[in-house]
Scaffold this motif. Structure first.
Motif, PDB file in Angstrom:
ATOM      1  N   ALA A  36     -58.719  69.737  16.461  1.00 29.74           N
ATOM      2  CA  ALA A  36     -59.268  70.971  17.018  1.00 29.74           C
ATOM      3  C   ALA A  36     -59.016  72.162  16.090  1.00 29.74           C
ATOM      4  CB  ALA A  36     -58.658  71.244  18.390  1.00 29.74           C
ATOM      5  N   ALA A  37     -58.808  71.884  14.814  1.00 30.52           N
ATOM      6  CA  ALA A  37     -58.461  72.942  13.868  1.00 30.52           C
ATOM      7  C   ALA A  37     -59.506  74.053  13.810  1.00 30.52           C
ATOM      8  CB  ALA A  37     -58.250  72.347  12.473  1.00 30.52           C
ATOM      9  N   THR A  38     -60.774  73.695  13.979  1.00 28.49           N
ATOM     10  CA  THR A  38     -61.832  74.710  13.933  1.00 28.49           C
ATOM     11  C   THR A  38     -61.678  75.716  15.069  1.00 28.49           C
ATOM     12  OG1 THR A  38     -63.352  73.110  12.947  1.00 28.49           O
ATOM     13  CG2 THR A  38     -64.321  75.088  13.914  1.00 28.49           C
ATOM     14  N   ILE A  39     -61.327  75.229  16.264  1.00 29.33           N
ATOM     15  CA  ILE A  39     -61.123  76.126  17.405  1.00 29.33           C
ATOM     16  C   ILE A  39     -59.946  77.061  17.139  1.00 29.33           C
ATOM     17  CG2 ILE A  39     -60.567  76.250  19.862  1.00 29.33           C
ATOM     18  CD1 ILE A  39     -63.359  75.210  19.325  1.00 29.33           C
ATOM     19  N   VAL A  40     -58.873  76.508  16.564  1.00 32.22           N
ATOM     20  CA  VAL A  40     -57.697  77.318  16.259  1.00 32.22           C
ATOM     21  C   VAL A  40     -58.024  78.377  15.218  1.00 32.22           C
ATOM     22  CG1 VAL A  40     -55.351  77.297  15.337  1.00 32.22           C
ATOM     23  CG2 VAL A  40     -56.100  75.453  16.850  1.00 32.22           C
ATOM     24  N   ASP A  41     -58.719  77.971  14.150  1.00 29.33           N
ATOM     25  CA  ASP A  41     -59.006  78.894  13.046  1.00 29.33           C
ATOM     26  C   ASP A  41     -60.025  79.963  13.413  1.00 29.33           C
ATOM     27  OD1 ASP A  41     -57.283  77.359  11.590  1.00 29.33           O
ATOM     28  OD2 ASP A  41     -58.826  76.326  10.437  1.00 29.33           O
ATOM     29  N   GLU A  42     -61.114  79.553  14.059  1.00 28.99           N
ATOM     30  CA  GLU A  42     -62.239  80.458  14.280  1.00 28.99           C
ATOM     31  C   GLU A  42     -62.158  81.254  15.575  1.00 28.99           C
ATOM     32  OE1 GLU A  42     -64.445  81.076  12.028  1.00 28.99           O
ATOM     33  OE2 GLU A  42     -63.600  79.589  10.669  1.00 28.99           O
ATOM     34  N   PHE A  43     -61.373  80.780  16.537  1.00 26.77           N
ATOM     35  CA  PHE A  43     -61.322  81.463  17.833  1.00 26.77           C
ATOM     36  C   PHE A  43     -59.916  81.893  18.220  1.00 26.77           C
ATOM     37  CE2 PHE A  43     -65.100  78.799  17.858  1.00 26.77           C
ATOM     38  CZ  PHE A  43     -66.070  79.665  18.334  1.00 26.77           C
ATOM     39  N   ILE A  44     -59.011  80.950  18.389  1.00 27.02           N
ATOM     40  CA  ILE A  44     -57.692  81.276  18.916  1.00 27.02           C
ATOM     41  C   ILE A  44     -56.946  82.274  18.039  1.00 27.02           C
ATOM     42  CG2 ILE A  44     -55.397  80.301  19.386  1.00 27.02           C
ATOM     43  CD1 ILE A  44     -56.799  77.833  20.492  1.00 27.02           C
ATOM     44  N   SER A  45     -56.959  82.068  16.730  1.00 24.96           N
ATOM     45  CA  SER A  45     -56.186  82.942  15.847  1.00 24.96           C
ATOM     46  C   SER A  45     -56.918  84.214  15.432  1.00 24.96           C
ATOM     47  CB  SER A  45     -55.780  82.172  14.588  1.00 24.96           C
ATOM     48  OG  SER A  45     -56.920  81.858  13.804  1.00 24.96           O
ATOM     49  N   ALA A  47     -60.295  85.538  16.992  1.00 22.98           N
ATOM     50  CA  ALA A  47     -61.395  86.086  17.790  1.00 22.98           C
ATOM     51  C   ALA A  47     -61.174  87.542  18.164  1.00 22.98           C
ATOM     52  CB  ALA A  47     -61.606  85.248  19.054  1.00 22.98           C
ATOM     53  N   GLU A  48     -59.936  87.933  18.393  1.00 26.17           N
ATOM     54  CA  GLU A  48     -59.672  89.323  18.758  1.00 26.17           C
ATOM     55  C   GLU A  48     -60.024  90.256  17.600  1.00 26.17           C
ATOM     56  OE1 GLU A  48     -56.112  92.207  20.509  1.00 26.17           O
ATOM     57  OE2 GLU A  48     -55.655  90.163  19.858  1.00 26.17           O
ATOM     58  N   GLN A  49     -59.657  89.864  16.391  1.00 23.46           N
ATOM     59  CA  GLN A  49     -59.941  90.687  15.221  1.00 23.46           C
ATOM     60  C   GLN A  49     -61.432  90.734  14.926  1.00 23.46           C
ATOM     61  OE1 GLN A  49     -57.884  92.513  13.515  1.00 23.46           O
ATOM     62  NE2 GLN A  49     -59.194  93.120  11.822  1.00 23.46           N
ATOM     63  N   ARG A  79     -48.548  75.731   9.648  1.00 20.71           N
ATOM     64  CA  ARG A  79     -49.969  76.100   9.672  1.00 20.71           C
ATOM     65  C   ARG A  79     -50.214  77.265  10.616  1.00 20.71           C
ATOM     66  NH1 ARG A  79     -53.217  70.339  10.045  1.00 20.71           N
ATOM     67  NH2 ARG A  79     -52.324  69.336   8.196  1.00 20.71           N
ATOM     68  N   PHE A  80     -49.574  77.228  11.786  1.00 20.24           N
ATOM     69  CA  PHE A  80     -49.765  78.311  12.746  1.00 20.24           C
ATOM     70  C   PHE A  80     -49.150  79.610  12.231  1.00 20.24           C
ATOM     71  CE2 PHE A  80     -50.553  74.655  15.407  1.00 20.24           C
ATOM     72  CZ  PHE A  80     -51.588  75.090  16.218  1.00 20.24           C
ATOM     73  N   LEU A  81     -47.995  79.524  11.600  1.00 22.26           N
ATOM     74  CA  LEU A  81     -47.370  80.734  11.073  1.00 22.26           C
ATOM     75  C   LEU A  81     -48.208  81.358   9.968  1.00 22.26           C
ATOM     76  CD1 LEU A  81     -43.589  79.698  11.024  1.00 22.26           C
ATOM     77  CD2 LEU A  81     -44.794  81.135  12.685  1.00 22.26           C
ATOM     78  N   GLN A  82     -48.926  80.527   9.220  1.00 22.00           N
ATOM     79  CA  GLN A  82     -49.815  81.052   8.178  1.00 22.00           C
ATOM     80  C   GLN A  82     -51.004  81.810   8.777  1.00 22.00           C
ATOM     81  OE1 GLN A  82     -50.749  77.493   6.007  1.00 22.00           O
ATOM     82  NE2 GLN A  82     -48.994  77.674   4.635  1.00 22.00           N
ATOM     83  N   LEU A  83     -51.323  81.522  10.031  1.00 25.82           N
ATOM     84  CA  LEU A  83     -52.443  82.181  10.704  1.00 25.82           C
ATOM     85  C   LEU A  83     -52.015  83.446  11.436  1.00 25.82           C
ATOM     86  CD1 LEU A  83     -54.208  79.041  12.248  1.00 25.82           C
ATOM     87  CD2 LEU A  83     -55.066  80.422  10.355  1.00 25.82           C
ATOM     88  N   CYS A  84     -50.719  83.695  11.479  1.00 26.71           N
ATOM     89  CA  CYS A  84     -50.204  84.838  12.230  1.00 26.71           C
ATOM     90  C   CYS A  84     -50.331  86.134  11.434  1.00 26.71           C
ATOM     91  CB  CYS A  84     -48.736  84.609  12.589  1.00 26.71           C
ATOM     92  SG  CYS A  84     -48.450  83.319  13.811  1.00 26.71           S
ATOM     93  N   ALA A  85     -50.851  87.159  12.093  1.00 30.02           N
ATOM     94  CA  ALA A  85     -50.955  88.496  11.498  1.00 30.02           C
ATOM     95  C   ALA A  85     -51.330  89.478  12.588  1.00 30.02           C
ATOM     96  CB  ALA A  85     -52.000  88.528  10.382  1.00 30.02           C
ATOM     97  N   GLN A  86     -50.826  90.681  12.477  1.00 32.09           N
ATOM     98  CA  GLN A  86     -51.189  91.769  13.391  1.00 32.09           C
ATOM     99  C   GLN A  86     -50.992  91.374  14.856  1.00 32.09           C
ATOM    100  OE1 GLN A  86     -55.221  92.691  12.128  1.00 32.09           O
ATOM    101  NE2 GLN A  86     -54.469  94.050  10.504  1.00 32.09           N
ATOM    102  N   ASN A  87     -49.912  90.628  15.129  1.00 32.78           N
ATOM    103  CA  ASN A  87     -49.586  90.218  16.504  1.00 32.78           C
ATOM    104  C   ASN A  87     -50.740  89.504  17.203  1.00 32.78           C
ATOM    105  OD1 ASN A  87     -46.981  91.327  16.349  1.00 32.78           O
ATOM    106  ND2 ASN A  87     -47.733  93.351  16.942  1.00 32.78           N
ATOM    107  N   ASN A  88     -51.442  88.637  16.458  1.00 34.70           N
ATOM    108  CA  ASN A  88     -52.614  87.978  17.029  1.00 34.70           C
ATOM    109  C   ASN A  88     -52.271  86.861  17.999  1.00 34.70           C
ATOM    110  OD1 ASN A  88     -51.575  86.487  14.848  1.00 34.70           O
ATOM    111  ND2 ASN A  88     -53.524  85.482  14.461  1.00 34.70           N
TER     112      ASN A  88
END
Length: 220
Positions: A36-45, A47-49, A79-88
């Motif tokens: 489900a990496a696409t959902i994590v990359d494109e939406f969960i991490s 989408a707010e930005q 992998r998740f920590l690499q996606l973290c920024a701006q309290n997302n």
């Protein structure tokens, strides 16, 4: 349909439609999130930005080297920590039942409405040391950092930071060796990094000379 991509996509969509609900997607093994990496990359991490779209979806990912082999041992925390920024999103590794409970309760009641990623070792479900008193559930709240109350602060010469179930391996070995000058500080929330709480947990160890990070290593 055995498709993590489809299942997580559904749960993410449901979390948008029902912002008042605690929507959780749990993997049988943490590495199943790979599908489900696409959902994590494109939406969960992100989408707010990208679209101002907020979600409180929660991912529960079993993580830990517990004899299941390399393919079923890692939920890829890095992998998740690499996606973290701006309290997302929030990334957490609770080590007690009560702290896990308060983490989920915080996720429901906190108006921040961000995705929550929780790494959950399976062996801790049956680990006697990983227990909480009843009053720990009925009072208090989530602790981003848990200090060490089992040693005398003045006697501590080394402070070891750790996260997750490896903590229980470390204290078991410390007890076996009858060591009294090492303190363990558990970081229960990896992101956002709890800087103030870490400083508070470190404050009692005024005579500590060494500060290290203990990381579990892989084994099949």
């Amino acid at each position: 349909l055995l498709s993590e991509y489809a299942a997580m996509g559904f749960e993410y969509g449901y979390s948008l439609a029902r912002p008042d609900a605690l929507v959780m997607w749990e993997a049988q093994f943490g590495d199943f999130v790979n599908g489900a990496a696409t959902i994590v990359d494109e939406f969960i991490s992100s989408a707010e930005q990208k679209w101002g779209q907020t979600s409180g979806v929660t991912l529960l990912l079993p993580h830990g080297y517990e004899g299941q082999g390399p393919d079923h041992s890692s939920a890829r925390i890095e992998r998740f920590l690499q996606l973290c920024a701006q309290n997302n999103m929030t990334v957490a590794v609770p080590t007690t039942p009560a702290n896990y409970f308060h983490l989920l309760r915080w996720q429901v009641h906190n108006p921040h409405h961000k995705p929550l990623i929780v790494f959950t070792p399976k062996s801790m479900l049956r680990l006697k040391a990983a227990a909480s008193k009843a009053e720990d559930f009925t009072s208090g709240g989530f602790q981003p950092v848990i200090g060490d109350t089992s040693v005398e602060p003045e006697a501590v010469r080394k402070v070891v930071f750790c996260s997750g179930k490896v903590y229980y391996d470390l204290i078991a070995e410390r007890d076996r060796r009858k060591v009294t000058d090492i303190a363990f500080i558990r970081i229960e929330r990896l992101y956002p990094l709890p800087g103030a709480e870490l400083q508070e947990a470190l404050a009692p160890y005024t005579k500590a000379q060494k500060f290290v990070w203990a990381q579990e290593i892989g084994r099949a």
